[in-house]
Write a protein that holds these residues in place. Structure first.
Motif, PDB file in Angstrom:
ATOM      1  N   GLY A  40       0.799  -1.218   0.000  1.00  0.00           N
ATOM      2  CA  GLY A  40       0.000   0.000   0.000  1.00  0.00           C
ATOM      3  C   GLY A  40       0.835   1.273   0.000  1.00  0.00           C
ATOM      4  N   ASN A  41       0.126   2.391  -0.137  1.00  0.00           N
ATOM      5  CA  ASN A  41       0.753   3.724  -0.122  1.00  0.00           C
ATOM      6  C   ASN A  41       1.841   3.835  -1.186  1.00  0.00           C
ATOM      7  N   THR A  42       1.537   3.327  -2.379  1.00  0.00           N
ATOM      8  CA  THR A  42       2.524   3.295  -3.449  1.00  0.00           C
ATOM      9  C   THR A  42       2.723   4.664  -4.098  1.00  0.00           C
ATOM     10  N   LEU A  43       3.853   4.793  -4.753  1.00  0.00           N
ATOM     11  CA  LEU A  43       4.142   5.991  -5.549  1.00  0.00           C
ATOM     12  C   LEU A  43       3.410   5.853  -6.875  1.00  0.00           C
ATOM     13  N   GLN A  44       2.477   6.752  -7.144  1.00  0.00           N
ATOM     14  CA  GLN A  44       1.667   6.626  -8.356  1.00  0.00           C
ATOM     15  C   GLN A  44       2.380   7.110  -9.609  1.00  0.00           C
ATOM     16  N   VAL A  45       3.072   8.214  -9.493  1.00  0.00           N
ATOM     17  CA  VAL A  45       3.748   8.830 -10.641  1.00  0.00           C
ATOM     18  C   VAL A  45       5.120   9.328 -10.202  1.00  0.00           C
ATOM     19  N   LYS A  46       6.001   9.528 -11.156  1.00  0.00           N
ATOM     20  CA  LYS A  46       7.332  10.024 -10.840  1.00  0.00           C
ATOM     21  C   LYS A  46       7.327  11.514 -10.515  1.00  0.00           C
ATOM     22  N   ASP A  47       6.424  12.259 -11.155  1.00  0.00           N
ATOM     23  CA  ASP A  47       6.406  13.716 -10.976  1.00  0.00           C
ATOM     24  C   ASP A  47       4.999  14.180 -10.604  1.00  0.00           C
ATOM     25  N   TYR A  48       4.771  14.386  -9.314  1.00  0.00           N
ATOM     26  CA  TYR A  48       3.454  14.823  -8.836  1.00  0.00           C
ATOM     27  C   TYR A  48       3.150  16.268  -9.206  1.00  0.00           C
ATOM     28  N   SER A  49       4.157  17.045  -9.550  1.00  0.00           N
ATOM     29  CA  SER A  49       3.935  18.453  -9.878  1.00  0.00           C
ATOM     30  C   SER A  49       3.145  18.630 -11.170  1.00  0.00           C
ATOM     31  N   ARG A  50       3.040  17.586 -11.962  1.00  0.00           N
ATOM     32  CA  ARG A  50       2.274  17.659 -13.215  1.00  0.00           C
ATOM     33  C   ARG A  50       0.773  17.671 -12.964  1.00  0.00           C
ATOM     34  N   PHE A  51       0.357  17.316 -11.748  1.00  0.00           N
ATOM     35  CA  PHE A  51      -1.066  17.144 -11.465  1.00  0.00           C
ATOM     36  C   PHE A  51      -1.519  18.073 -10.342  1.00  0.00           C
ATOM     37  N   ASN A  52      -2.774  18.423 -10.399  1.00  0.00           N
ATOM     38  CA  ASN A  52      -3.345  19.305  -9.378  1.00  0.00           C
ATOM     39  C   ASN A  52      -3.971  18.458  -8.275  1.00  0.00           C
ATOM     40  N   TRP A  53      -3.137  17.698  -7.580  1.00  0.00           N
ATOM     41  CA  TRP A  53      -3.585  16.809  -6.512  1.00  0.00           C
ATOM     42  C   TRP A  53      -3.176  17.398  -5.172  1.00  0.00           C
ATOM     43  N   ASP A  54      -4.132  17.569  -4.274  1.00  0.00           N
ATOM     44  CA  ASP A  54      -3.777  18.194  -2.995  1.00  0.00           C
ATOM     45  C   ASP A  54      -3.972  17.271  -1.791  1.00  0.00           C
ATOM     46  N   ILE A  55      -4.223  15.991  -2.024  1.00  0.00           N
ATOM     47  CA  ILE A  55      -4.384  15.078  -0.888  1.00  0.00           C
ATOM     48  C   ILE A  55      -3.126  14.241  -0.638  1.00  0.00           C
ATOM     49  N   PHE A  56      -2.118  14.397  -1.506  1.00  0.00           N
ATOM     50  CA  PHE A  56      -0.879  13.656  -1.346  1.00  0.00           C
ATOM     51  C   PHE A  56       0.265  14.588  -0.987  1.00  0.00           C
ATOM     52  N   ASP A  57       1.189  14.068  -0.220  1.00  0.00           N
ATOM     53  CA  ASP A  57       2.452  14.747   0.026  1.00  0.00           C
ATOM     54  C   ASP A  57       3.509  14.024  -0.800  1.00  0.00           C
ATOM     55  N   PRO A  58       3.964  14.617  -1.896  1.00  0.00           N
ATOM     56  CA  PRO A  58       4.928  13.939  -2.770  1.00  0.00           C
ATOM     57  C   PRO A  58       6.197  13.501  -2.047  1.00  0.00           C
ATOM     58  N   LYS A  59       6.631  14.267  -1.063  1.00  0.00           N
ATOM     59  CA  LYS A  59       7.843  13.901  -0.331  1.00  0.00           C
ATOM     60  C   LYS A  59       7.616  12.621   0.483  1.00  0.00           C
ATOM     61  N   VAL A  60       6.438  12.507   1.086  1.00  0.00           N
ATOM     62  CA  VAL A  60       6.111  11.298   1.843  1.00  0.00           C
ATOM     63  C   VAL A  60       6.025  10.096   0.901  1.00  0.00           C
ATOM     64  N   LYS A  61       5.403  10.310  -0.256  1.00  0.00           N
ATOM     65  CA  LYS A  61       5.281   9.229  -1.232  1.00  0.00           C
ATOM     66  C   LYS A  61       6.664   8.768  -1.708  1.00  0.00           C
ATOM     67  N   GLN A  62       7.531   9.714  -1.978  1.00  0.00           N
ATOM     68  CA  GLN A  62       8.867   9.373  -2.455  1.00  0.00           C
ATOM     69  C   GLN A  62       9.662   8.655  -1.371  1.00  0.00           C
ATOM     70  N   ALA A  63       9.503   9.123  -0.132  1.00  0.00           N
ATOM     71  CA  ALA A  63      10.204   8.476   0.981  1.00  0.00           C
ATOM     72  C   ALA A  63       9.738   7.034   1.146  1.00  0.00           C
ATOM     73  N   GLN A  64       8.442   6.810   0.977  1.00  0.00           N
ATOM     74  CA  GLN A  64       7.886   5.462   1.054  1.00  0.00           C
ATOM     75  C   GLN A  64       8.497   4.573  -0.029  1.00  0.00           C
ATOM     76  N   ARG A  65       8.629   5.153  -1.215  1.00  0.00           N
ATOM     77  CA  ARG A  65       9.200   4.417  -2.341  1.00  0.00           C
ATOM     78  C   ARG A  65      10.651   4.023  -2.060  1.00  0.00           C
TER      79      ARG A  65
END
Length: 218
Positions: free
Chosen positions: A172-197
């Motif tokens: 669970g809690n997988t990294l969905q995309v390599k670059d979250y800045s391309r999307f207007n998503w505000d429920i994810f913390d990209p740094k947390v996602k990357q750290a999980q990865r």
């Protein structure tokens, strides 16, 4: 007498190659190979066109009992599984369930074996161990809250009965995309996602490697 090389069929039911699900399927396959098995891998979204069960009941006729008669992209997959000693299935969690391709495959895999009789419930076939891998953006600890845990139990219970003893691994809690800045998503913390990865995902890879190995050594 020379021992027969064991065969494992590995199914990637994600449309994304070399990403979360596919990577874990590959790692499980490597574990099986290290244990001495030959692995045949199928990417469901790269097969020729196929469908789920079409309810033709051809698999219930005396000459075809237990064998799907529908000829399409899934035919070589189902044929290969009949000759296998173990099965790996990997799917992403889409809207609280398996992917569409995985569901179609699952219908064809399971329904062909149903007898529609009280005893036996399934046509005679050798039971083989199964590793069922699910990946998802949602953390595993939230699965029970949203009903995902019950969904997994349902798949496991049927696979246990129809195919063989099934081990489940959820990533669970997988990294969905390599670059979250391309999307207007505000429920994810990209740094947390990357750290999980970077920290947890390698551990998950190591775990499924051992689970793939156990398919052959257990």
């Amino acid at each position: 007498m020379e021992n027969k090389l064991k065969k494992v069929v590995a199914i990637n039911a994600s449309p994304r190659l070399n990403w979360n699900t596919d990577i874990l399927v590959q790692e499980a396959a490597k574990g099986a190979e290290e244990a001495g098995a030959a692995v045949e891998k199928f990417n469901l979204y790269r097969l020729d066109k196929f469908s789920g069960c079409i309810s033709c009941f051809g698999c219930k006729l005396p000459k075809n009992q237990g064998k799907c008669v529908c000829k399409d992209g899934l035919t070589p997959v189902l044929d290969s599984i009949r000759q296998a000693d173990a099965l790996i299935i990997g799917t992403p969690n889409y809207l609280g369930d398996v992917s569409a391709a995985c569901r179609a495959f699952y219908e064809r895999l399971i329904f062909q074996g149903l007898t529609y009789c009280k005893n036996p419930a399934f046509y005679p076939a050798a039971k083989i161990p199964v590793l069922f891998i699910m990946t998802s953006n949602m953390p595993q600890e939230d699965y029970a809250k949203y009903g995902y845990a019950q969904t997994i139990v349902r798949y496991k219970t049927t696979l246990d009965s129809a195919i063989g003893p099934t081990e489940v691994f959820v990533c669970g809690n997988t990294l969905q995309v390599k670059d979250y800045s391309r999307f207007n998503w505000d429920i994810f913390d990209p740094k947390v996602k990357q750290a999980q990865r970077e920290t947890q995902f390698p551990l998950d890879k190591a775990k499924v490697f051992q689970l793939g190995k156990a398919l052959i050594t257990q």
